[in-house]
Design an enzyme around this catalytic site. Structure first.
Site, PDB file in Angstrom:
ATOM      1  N   ASP A 178       0.918  -1.300  -0.068  1.00 37.70           N
ATOM      2  CA  ASP A 178       0.447  -0.191   0.084  1.00 37.70           C
ATOM      3  C   ASP A 178       0.879   1.102  -0.248  1.00 37.70           C
ATOM      4  OD1 ASP A 178      -2.261   1.278   0.049  1.00 37.70           O
ATOM      5  OD2 ASP A 178      -2.864   0.953   2.559  1.00 37.70           O
ATOM      6  N   CYS A 187     -20.131  -2.740   3.432  1.00 39.71           N
ATOM      7  CA  CYS A 187     -19.899  -3.714   1.895  1.00 39.71           C
ATOM      8  C   CYS A 187     -18.899  -4.746   2.388  1.00 39.71           C
ATOM      9  CB  CYS A 187     -19.291  -2.921   1.064  1.00 39.71           C
ATOM     10  SG  CYS A 187     -17.753  -2.780   1.443  1.00 39.71           S
ATOM     11  N   CYS A 246     -23.304  -5.539  -1.398  1.00 43.47           N
ATOM     12  CA  CYS A 246     -22.640  -4.486  -1.039  1.00 43.47           C
ATOM     13  C   CYS A 246     -23.248  -3.015  -1.099  1.00 43.47           C
ATOM     14  CB  CYS A 246     -21.237  -4.972  -1.675  1.00 43.47           C
ATOM     15  SG  CYS A 246     -21.306  -5.016  -3.228  1.00 43.47           S
ATOM     16  N   CYS A 256     -15.250   1.619   7.905  1.00 38.34           N
ATOM     17  CA  CYS A 256     -16.263   1.026   8.060  1.00 38.34           C
ATOM     18  C   CYS A 256     -16.459  -0.362   6.970  1.00 38.34           C
ATOM     19  CB  CYS A 256     -17.363   1.919   6.943  1.00 38.34           C
ATOM     20  SG  CYS A 256     -18.957   1.342   6.805  1.00 38.34           S
ATOM     21  N   CYS A 314     -24.719  -0.214   1.787  1.00 44.71           N
ATOM     22  CA  CYS A 314     -23.738   0.950   1.827  1.00 44.71           C
ATOM     23  C   CYS A 314     -24.335   2.253   2.526  1.00 44.71           C
ATOM     24  CB  CYS A 314     -22.900   1.286   0.615  1.00 44.71           C
ATOM     25  SG  CYS A 314     -21.805   3.158   1.382  1.00 44.71           S
ATOM     26  N   CYS A 346     -17.588   7.605   0.995  1.00 43.99           N
ATOM     27  CA  CYS A 346     -17.554   5.887   1.395  1.00 43.99           C
ATOM     28  C   CYS A 346     -17.094   6.915   3.237  1.00 43.99           C
ATOM     29  CB  CYS A 346     -16.743   6.315   1.236  1.00 43.99           C
ATOM     30  SG  CYS A 346     -15.938   4.494   1.986  1.00 43.99           S
ATOM     31  N   CYS A 385     -19.851 -12.969  -8.833  1.00 48.15           N
ATOM     32  CA  CYS A 385     -21.018 -12.092  -8.378  1.00 48.15           C
ATOM     33  C   CYS A 385     -21.877 -12.242  -8.372  1.00 48.15           C
ATOM     34  CB  CYS A 385     -20.194 -10.284  -8.471  1.00 48.15           C
ATOM     35  SG  CYS A 385     -18.956  -9.616  -7.412  1.00 48.15           S
ATOM     36  N   CYS A 388     -20.848  -9.364   2.182  1.00 48.47           N
ATOM     37  CA  CYS A 388     -20.481  -9.974   0.835  1.00 48.47           C
ATOM     38  C   CYS A 388     -20.674 -11.933   1.582  1.00 48.47           C
ATOM     39  CB  CYS A 388     -19.021 -10.241   0.704  1.00 48.47           C
ATOM     40  SG  CYS A 388     -18.810 -11.063  -0.909  1.00 48.47           S
ATOM     41  N   CYS A 392     -25.861 -10.778  -7.761  1.00 51.56           N
ATOM     42  CA  CYS A 392     -25.767  -9.704  -5.833  1.00 51.56           C
ATOM     43  C   CYS A 392     -25.738  -8.568  -5.947  1.00 51.56           C
ATOM     44  CB  CYS A 392     -24.477 -10.762  -4.956  1.00 51.56           C
ATOM     45  SG  CYS A 392     -24.410 -10.341  -3.164  1.00 51.56           S
TER      46      CYS A 392
END
Length: 335
Positions: free
Chosen positions: A124, A234, A184, A231, A188, A204, A178, A238, A181
């Site tokens: 990161d 989401c 998520c 947070c 939110c 967000c 996915c 899943c 679906c």
């Protein structure tokens, strides 16, 4: 090179990594989408995402002599402690940057000594498109929330990368699973996932409570609830998390913290001591107070008012405004 790749996989497993894959340096990235996202301002105040795109979007420019990108994943899932004030699971324990970087550096040393190659680790940090590269390395696919989804670990993987001069066999890119679906998107709290694979960071809660430096817009304060750092909404919903396992990394274990009311009275020394070695420390005391005030405005009661009133009359202008808002919210509920 297949034997070398398996040797590297074994090294990653010995370091506790839960996923391993290899992508070519000329990896396929969503360049046009990224540039449109930046142009639309959906990255908010994260100005570093505008810089170094000559390398971010063309990984072969990061280290011109590199031939492969090793990608690893480390599971960080654990149940959240029962207390007032939710912290995103990734930040419950020690800073993952340092933990994973140490692991990657040990692998890099073995690669240099045994294989004579040159390499550079990233966690990161630097202009690296982490999730698209991980997808190309077969670790998972970017879901509709834009989070990487892994079959075995769901949404709970920290990612690490090693750019190396070794030309290793690449893994097959992951395919999306996915389907229809939309959990998520539906979950939110602030509607930040504006459509499948579309995220407006400015809305967000993770962005608002971590990266955003100013006042939290009134329209989102109630939706934040008792979240004080990040947070996981989401991620939590899943369906792929049905196979999630508790992390094996002891450094990610949750730290104990006092109640929100107590933390609101902290000074700089208290804040620094409590969050040393954690991702939360970088937010600073003022933003931390801001977040705690919003949470108390949503879940607090009359017993929290004295602490909020002290902040409201303090010289911390950012926190004071949010404390005044919280006081009004609590008093409106107690009428």
């Amino acid at each position: 090179m297949s034997e070398i790749k398996e040797r590297l996989r074994a090294l990653a497993e010995a370091e506790g990594f839960d996923a391993f894959g290899v992508a070519p340096v000329d990896v396929s990235l969503r360049r046009d989408y990224y540039l449109e996202w930046i142009a639309g301002g959906q990255h908010g105040e994260m100005s570093w995402l505008e810089r170094n795109n000559d390398r971010r979007l063309v990984p072969e420019n990061i280290i011109p002599e590199a031939r492969s990108i090793i990608c690893v994943g480390l599971n960080y899932y654990q149940p959240e402690p029962a207390r007032r004030g939710r912290i995103a699971k990734y930040a419950l324990g020690k800073d993952y940057h340092k933990t994973i970087t140490k692991k990657l550096k040990r692998i890099c040393l073995v690669m240099r000594d045994e294989l004579g190659s040159a390499q550079r680790p990233y966690v990161d940090t630097g202009p690296v498109m982490e999730k698209p590269i991980a997808e190309q390395a077969g670790l998972g696919w970017q879901g509709k929330s834009t989070i990487l989804l892994n079959r075995e670990n769901g949404t709970w993987l920290f990612l690490g990368f090693i750019f190396t001069t070794l030309e290793l066999p690449a893994d097959e890119p992951a395919r999306g699973h996915c389907g229809t679906c939309t959990r998520c998107i539906d979950a939110c709290p602030t509607g930040a996932i504006t459509g499948p694979y579309q995220l407006d960071a400015r809305r967000c809660i993770s962005y608002l409570t971590i990266e955003h430096k100013g006042a939290i817009p009134h329209e989102y304060r109630r939706a934040i609830g008792d979240r004080i750092y990040g947070c996981d909404e989401c991620l939590d919903v899943c369906p792929w998390n049905r196979w999630a396992k508790v992390t094996r990394e002891a450094k990610f274990a949750p730290r104990d913290y006092p109640d929100l009311r107590v933390m609101l009275d902290w000074d700089e020394a208290d804040f620094t001591e409590a969050f040393a070695g954690t991702p939360i420390k970088r937010s600073g005391l003022s933003r931390w107070r801001r977040n705690v005030c919003v949470a108390l405005g949503n879940v607090g009661d009359a017993e929290d008012l004295p602490s909020l009133q002290r902040i409201a009359s303090s010289d911390d202008a950012l926190a004071a405004e949010h404390a005044s808002w919280a006081i009004a919210e609590i008093e409106s509920r107690d009428v």
